[in-house]
Design an enzyme around this catalytic site. Sequence first.
Site, short mmCIF file in Angstrom:
data_model
loop_
_atom_site.label_atom_id
_atom_site.label_comp_id
_atom_site.label_asym_id
_atom_site.label_seq_id
_atom_site.Cartn_x
_atom_site.Cartn_y
_atom_site.Cartn_z
N SER A 164 7.49 11.38 -2.00
CA SER A 164 6.63 10.98 -0.88
C SER A 164 5.45 10.14 -1.39
O SER A 164 5.66 9.08 -1.97
CB SER A 164 6.18 12.22 -0.12
OG SER A 164 5.52 11.89 1.07
N HIS A 207 13.03 13.83 4.88
CA HIS A 207 11.97 13.49 3.93
C HIS A 207 11.82 14.54 2.83
O HIS A 207 11.40 14.23 1.72
CB HIS A 207 10.65 13.36 4.70
CG HIS A 207 9.50 12.90 3.88
ND1 HIS A 207 9.43 11.63 3.33
CD2 HIS A 207 8.35 13.54 3.50
CE1 HIS A 207 8.30 11.51 2.66
NE2 HIS A 207 7.63 12.64 2.74
N ASP A 217 14.83 10.55 7.42
CA ASP A 217 13.40 10.66 7.11
C ASP A 217 12.58 10.07 8.26
O ASP A 217 12.70 8.89 8.57
CB ASP A 217 13.11 9.91 5.81
CG ASP A 217 11.73 10.19 5.24
OD1 ASP A 217 10.84 10.58 6.00
OD2 ASP A 217 11.56 10.00 4.02
#
Length: 262
Positions: A131, A209, A177
């Site tokens: 991320s 995600h 995601d």
Amino acid sequence: MANPYERGPNPTDALLEARSGPFSVSEERASRFGADGFGGGTIYYPRENNTYGAVAISPGYTGTQASVAWLGERIASHGFVVITIDTNTTLDQPDSRARQLNAALDYMINDASSAVRSRIDSSRLAVMGHSMGGGGTLRLASQRPDLKAAIPLTPWHLNKNWSSVRVPTLIIGADLDTIAPVLTHARPFYNSLPTSISKAYLELDGATHFAPNIPNKIIGKYSVAWLKRFVDNDTRYTQFLCPGPRDGLFGEVEEYRSTCPF
């Protein structure tokens, strides 16, 4: 001439997809109070007395090292010294995470125990992150062309142009995601990387995600293969990257593309 960096047996799909590799692993805590420039972490390293490439891994926004711990242990078990870090605060932005990844590499080389330092080849370093940690991975790769590999996992960054990166980069995205959608993050990041470098884009099928936060066969397999190929210069692993996984219906991989051959 034999490659002096080759470590471990000849690789197979089964070896790379297993929960752990051929090396037994020890771990060492990097105290937050002894860490300069990052929030401490855990170092995983092969027990076998040899020298290895080193990898630093950052968690994502609001995450701790626990969210990427499985990767630290998995990658170390294939013959790397790996640190999974806590960031100074869990809200740190990508460029801060880049600085902290860099500080973590320095810590392993200079300040860790002799058992760790003696096992690191400081000329062979790599970074990974999830991320915002993936965004930090891209940022550090753009600043340190001496790195041997970078692997952003479902990466997030406001910057979409990474044409200055000169480091072999594997970007892993996830088709479901909604936090860092591949259409606005992973794919344009990959497309912006220069075609002159070794690069690959792997998009997980049916994944969100947070896919990198739990043990994942595909992430583990291709992350290890990428690090082996570019940190260890071990061409035994090229077979897994070129042509790479098949994509399409009913597979675990939605899409794979690269600048093969490498």
